[in-house]
Design an enzyme around this catalytic site. Sequence first.
Site, PDB file in Angstrom:
ATOM      1  N   LYS A   1       4.418   9.136   8.721  1.00 44.67           N
ATOM      2  CA  LYS A   1       4.126   7.446  10.399  1.00 44.67           C
ATOM      3  C   LYS A   1       5.181   8.227  11.530  1.00 44.67           C
ATOM      4  O   LYS A   1       5.163   9.887  11.601  1.00 44.67           O
ATOM      5  CB  LYS A   1       3.729   6.748   9.987  1.00 44.67           C
ATOM      6  CG  LYS A   1       2.773   6.202   8.959  1.00 44.67           C
ATOM      7  CD  LYS A   1       2.293   4.458   9.703  1.00 44.67           C
ATOM      8  CE  LYS A   1       1.027   4.582   8.505  1.00 44.67           C
ATOM      9  NZ  LYS A   1       1.037   4.090   7.126  1.00 44.67           N
TER      10      LYS A   1
ATOM     11  N   ASP B   1       9.385   2.905   0.182  1.00 46.29           N
ATOM     12  CA  ASP B   1       8.240   3.229   0.457  1.00 46.29           C
ATOM     13  C   ASP B   1       7.910   2.592   1.632  1.00 46.29           C
ATOM     14  O   ASP B   1       7.603   1.927   2.368  1.00 46.29           O
ATOM     15  CB  ASP B   1       7.003   2.605  -0.050  1.00 46.29           C
ATOM     16  CG  ASP B   1       5.797   3.749   0.849  1.00 46.29           C
ATOM     17  OD1 ASP B   1       5.743   3.825   1.952  1.00 46.29           O
ATOM     18  OD2 ASP B   1       4.668   3.344   0.707  1.00 46.29           O
TER      19      ASP B   1
ATOM     20  N   TYR C   1       1.055  -1.334  -0.055  1.00 42.26           N
ATOM     21  CA  TYR C   1      -0.097  -0.196  -0.216  1.00 42.26           C
ATOM     22  C   TYR C   1       0.479   1.044   0.143  1.00 42.26           C
ATOM     23  O   TYR C   1       1.671   1.391   1.373  1.00 42.26           O
ATOM     24  CB  TYR C   1      -0.676   0.256   1.454  1.00 42.26           C
ATOM     25  CG  TYR C   1      -1.903   1.133   1.392  1.00 42.26           C
ATOM     26  CD1 TYR C   1      -3.149   1.285   0.073  1.00 42.26           C
ATOM     27  CD2 TYR C   1      -1.895   1.930   2.309  1.00 42.26           C
ATOM     28  CE1 TYR C   1      -3.840   2.558   0.158  1.00 42.26           C
ATOM     29  CE2 TYR C   1      -2.555   3.647   2.811  1.00 42.26           C
ATOM     30  CZ  TYR C   1      -3.537   2.820   1.547  1.00 42.26           C
ATOM     31  OH  TYR C   1      -3.704   4.598   1.887  1.00 42.26           O
TER      32      TYR C   1
HETATM   33  C1  LIG Z   1       0.109   4.560   5.684  1.00 38.11           C
HETATM   34  C2  LIG Z   1       1.112   4.108   4.975  1.00 38.11           C
HETATM   35  C3  LIG Z   1       0.888   4.879   4.317  1.00 38.11           C
HETATM   36  C4  LIG Z   1       0.304   6.231   3.837  1.00 38.11           C
HETATM   37  O1  LIG Z   1      -0.236   7.459   4.822  1.00 38.11           O
HETATM   38  P1  LIG Z   1      -1.183   7.859   5.293  1.00 38.11           P
HETATM   39  O2  LIG Z   1      -0.825   9.122   6.421  1.00 38.11           O
HETATM   40  O3  LIG Z   1      -2.396   7.410   5.360  1.00 38.11           O
HETATM   41  O4  LIG Z   1      -1.691   8.607   3.926  1.00 38.11           O
HETATM   42  C5  LIG Z   1       1.766   4.756   2.645  1.00 38.11           C
HETATM   43  N1  LIG Z   1       2.821   3.895   2.437  1.00 38.11           N
HETATM   44  C6  LIG Z   1       3.052   3.113   3.153  1.00 38.11           C
HETATM   45  C7  LIG Z   1       3.936   1.695   3.182  1.00 38.11           C
HETATM   46  C8  LIG Z   1       2.139   3.212   4.840  1.00 38.11           C
HETATM   47  O5  LIG Z   1       2.081   2.621   5.220  1.00 38.11           O
END
Ligand SMILES: *Cc1c(COP(=O)(O)O)cnc(C)c1O
Length: 429
Positions: A270, A237, A142
Site C-alpha cells: 500500500k 503484516d 487478512y
Molecule cells: C491489502 C492487504 C494485503 C494484501 O495486499 P494486496 O496488495 O491487496 O495483495 C495484505 N495484508 C494486509 C494487512 C492488507 O491490508
Amino acid sequence: MSTNEELFARAQRVIPGGVNSPVRAFRAVGGTPRFIQRAEGAYIFDAEGKRYIDYIGSWGPMILGHGHPSVLEAVQKAAADGFSFGAPTEREIELAETIIGLVPSVEQVRLVSSGTEAGMSALRLARGATGRSKIVKFEGCYHGHADALLVKAGSGLATFGHPTSAGVPPEVVQHTLVLEYNNVAQLDEVFATQGGEIACVMIEPIAGNMNFVRASVPFMSRLRELCTKHGVLLVFDEVMTGFRVALGGAQSVYAGLIPGFRPDMSVFGKVIGGGMPLAAFGGTRDVMSMLAPLGPVYQAGTLSGNPVATACGLATLKEIAKPGYFDALSARTRSLVQGLTQAGKSIGIPLVGDSEGGMFGFFFASELPQNYGVVMGTDKERFNRFFHGMLDRGVYLAPALYEAGFVSSAHSAADIAATVHAAEEALRG
Ligand SMILES: *Cc1c(COP(=O)(O)O)cnc(C)c1O
C-alpha cells in the site's frame, strides 16, 4: 457519457462481477459501484462527474491524496526513462535503504508487486528459516489471498482452520492455526502444546481488515514473549499500517508501549508504492539471507522493484518523512473520528471510533470491539444505510463495515467539517 449503472452492466459482461477485486462490487452494502474517472487531492470523481471526498484512498496507498505534484513528477520522469528492465537499478537500493532507515527491525528487504505476494513470500521464508510447517494467524486478519492464509477458525478452541475459499484444499491449510485476536489464554494454550512446531505468527498489529481493532498491549507483549521463548518468528503484516499509522509503522507504536519491542519480520505494501503496484517483506539479515540467490528459499518476480513503482514509492516516503507530517495527519484524522462520534452522541445513536495516524475506524456499537466476532455483530443495517446516506452526500467510505478508513494529508479541515455535517444528516435520515 456513460452512467455508473451502464458501466456496471457492461463490466459484468466481461469481468466476473464487474470488478477486479470483490469488495469494489458493493455486495456488502448493495447498490451500484461508482466507476471512477479521475481523482485530485482528497477527491475522486465518478463517471457521472459527481465528486466525493475519498476516505478509501485506494485502500490506503494514497496517503498524500491523489496526484501529489512531486510524486507525479517523479513518476513521469521515471516512466520516460523506461518501464521495466528485469535488471537491478539504483532506485531499488534507495527504496530499500529508506525502508530500513525508517523501520529499525528491518535489516534487509526484498521488493515485490503486491501485499499478497509479500505475505506469501514471508510465510515461505519463515518456514524455510525455521524448518517448521505450522503457522498461526488470527480470525479477522487478512494477509492477502495466498492459499495457506485463506482460513477461518474451526469449531473447537485453537483447532486447525477451514479454507474460506473454494479451490483451497483442506490439506493446504492443515498447518494453519487460527486464533481469536486479543485472546491471551488461547495464545498460552497453543504455545504450551505446539510452540516448538510453529514457524511464525502472522498478525495485523492494528487490524484494518476487521474495521479497526488494536492488538491490546498485554496481548502483544505476551505474543512477543512466547515467540521468543519458542523460537517462533513474529511477522508483522504492515501492508496497511506501514507508513500509515506512523512513519515507523505500527511496530513503532508498540515499541513506544512495550520497551524494546520489535517484530522479527515485516510485510509492507500500500503506502510504500504510493498507488503503484509495490510491496516488500523484510527482517533480520540472518533470516533474509535464507532467500535465493543466497539461500534455499525460492522467491522471484519479473516486475519486482519496478522502476516506475519504486519512483512513486520513494517520492511518497520522502513527503511523509518531512517533520510534522504525521502529527498533522493524526490530528486531522482524530478530528474526523471525534466529529463522527459526537454526531452519534448528539443524535442518540451508539457510535464509537478510533484512529492512529491516518487510519481510522468507526462502529455502530457502544464500545470498541476487541475481535472479529464482536465486529461482525455490530449494527450492519445501520452501517449500510449510513454508507449510502454518505455516498449520496458526496462522501466515499469503505463499502463494508469490516474495512478501515483512510485520511490523507490532502484532506482539509473544511473536508472534515463537510464530512461530519453529512454524517449528522445521514444519521438523522
Ligand atoms: C491489502 C492487504 C494485503 C494484501 O495486499 P494486496 O496488495 O491487496 O495483495 C495484505 N495484508 C494486509 C494487512 C492488507 O491490508
